[in-house]
Design a protein around this motif. Sequence first.
Motif, PDB file in Angstrom:
ATOM      1  N   ILE A   9      -1.057 -11.477 -36.141  1.00  0.00           N
ATOM      2  CA  ILE A   9      -1.127 -12.808 -35.551  1.00  0.00           C
ATOM      3  C   ILE A   9      -1.233 -12.687 -34.039  1.00  0.00           C
ATOM      4  N   ILE A  10      -1.575 -13.800 -33.419  1.00  0.00           N
ATOM      5  CA  ILE A  10      -1.503 -13.910 -31.967  1.00  0.00           C
ATOM      6  C   ILE A  10      -0.911 -15.286 -31.674  1.00  0.00           C
ATOM      7  N   ASP A  11       0.012 -15.345 -30.734  1.00  0.00           N
ATOM      8  CA  ASP A  11       0.589 -16.608 -30.280  1.00  0.00           C
ATOM      9  C   ASP A  11      -0.078 -16.982 -28.970  1.00  0.00           C
ATOM     10  N   LEU A  12      -0.538 -18.220 -28.901  1.00  0.00           N
ATOM     11  CA  LEU A  12      -1.244 -18.702 -27.723  1.00  0.00           C
ATOM     12  C   LEU A  12      -0.624 -20.008 -27.238  1.00  0.00           C
ATOM     13  N   ARG A  13      -0.823 -20.268 -25.979  1.00  0.00           N
ATOM     14  CA  ARG A  13      -0.257 -21.458 -25.358  1.00  0.00           C
ATOM     15  C   ARG A  13      -1.273 -22.604 -25.388  1.00  0.00           C
ATOM     16  N   ILE A  14      -0.730 -23.836 -25.443  1.00  0.00           N
ATOM     17  CA  ILE A  14      -1.560 -25.037 -25.457  1.00  0.00           C
ATOM     18  C   ILE A  14      -0.736 -26.166 -24.842  1.00  0.00           C
ATOM     19  N   THR A  15      -1.397 -27.216 -24.400  1.00  0.00           N
ATOM     20  CA  THR A  15      -0.635 -28.360 -23.894  1.00  0.00           C
ATOM     21  C   THR A  15      -0.057 -29.124 -25.083  1.00  0.00           C
ATOM     22  N   PRO A  16       1.112 -29.709 -24.918  1.00  0.00           N
ATOM     23  CA  PRO A  16       1.712 -30.481 -26.021  1.00  0.00           C
ATOM     24  C   PRO A  16       0.788 -31.598 -26.519  1.00  0.00           C
TER      25      PRO A  16
END
Length: 66
Positions: A9-16
Amino acid sequence: MDSNETVEIIDLRITPEQMAELLQRGNYYPGWHMNKKSWYTVILDESVRDEELFERIRSSYELAAK
Protein backbone atom coordinates in the motif's frame (compact mmCIF):
# COMPACT_ATOMS: atom_id res chain seq x y z
CA MET A 1 -10.69 -5.68 2.18
CA ASP A 2 -12.11 -8.95 3.33
CA SER A 3 -8.92 -10.94 3.05
CA ASN A 4 -5.86 -11.86 5.06
CA GLU A 5 -3.73 -11.51 1.95
CA THR A 6 -0.61 -9.35 2.30
CA VAL A 7 -0.66 -6.38 -0.06
CA GLU A 8 1.54 -3.39 -0.74
CA ILE A 9 0.00 0.00 0.00
CA ILE A 10 0.89 3.66 -0.10
CA ASP A 11 -0.61 6.33 2.17
CA LEU A 12 -1.07 9.72 0.57
CA ARG A 13 -2.25 13.09 1.78
CA ILE A 14 -5.35 14.92 0.55
CA THR A 15 -7.43 17.89 1.65
CA PRO A 16 -10.38 16.98 3.88
CA GLU A 17 -12.70 18.57 1.31
CA GLN A 18 -11.57 16.10 -1.37
CA MET A 19 -11.64 13.00 0.84
CA ALA A 20 -15.34 12.04 0.64
CA GLU A 21 -15.42 12.19 -3.16
CA LEU A 22 -12.22 10.17 -3.47
CA LEU A 23 -13.41 7.40 -1.15
CA GLN A 24 -16.56 6.93 -3.24
CA ARG A 25 -14.43 5.77 -6.18
CA GLY A 26 -13.83 2.36 -4.62
CA ASN A 27 -10.08 2.06 -5.21
CA TYR A 28 -9.21 4.30 -2.28
CA TYR A 29 -9.55 3.72 1.46
CA PRO A 30 -9.28 5.84 4.62
CA GLY A 31 -5.65 6.13 5.74
CA TRP A 32 -4.74 2.77 7.22
CA HIS A 33 -2.84 4.04 10.25
CA MET A 34 -2.89 7.77 9.61
CA ASN A 35 -5.26 10.66 10.32
CA LYS A 36 -8.28 9.57 8.30
CA LYS A 37 -9.32 13.17 7.62
CA SER A 38 -6.18 14.01 5.64
CA TRP A 39 -4.72 10.68 4.54
CA TYR A 40 -5.93 7.86 2.32
CA THR A 41 -4.57 4.48 1.32
CA VAL A 42 -4.09 3.05 -2.15
CA ILE A 43 -3.53 -0.67 -2.58
CA LEU A 44 -0.79 -1.14 -5.15
CA ASP A 45 -2.53 -3.86 -7.12
CA GLU A 46 -2.79 -2.02 -10.46
CA SER A 47 -6.43 -1.01 -9.76
CA VAL A 48 -5.28 2.62 -10.11
CA ARG A 49 -3.54 3.61 -13.35
CA ASP A 50 0.13 4.56 -13.00
CA GLU A 51 -0.47 8.07 -14.37
CA GLU A 52 -3.19 8.73 -11.80
CA LEU A 53 -1.06 7.32 -9.00
CA PHE A 54 1.93 9.49 -9.98
CA GLU A 55 -0.31 12.59 -10.01
CA ARG A 56 -1.68 11.72 -6.57
CA ILE A 57 1.86 11.23 -5.22
CA ARG A 58 2.87 14.64 -6.59
CA SER A 59 -0.22 16.25 -5.05
CA SER A 60 0.41 14.58 -1.70
CA TYR A 61 4.01 15.76 -1.71
CA GLU A 62 2.94 19.34 -2.38
CA LEU A 63 0.43 19.25 0.51
CA ALA A 64 3.03 17.80 2.89
CA ALA A 65 5.61 20.41 1.84
CA LYS A 66 3.34 23.33 2.82
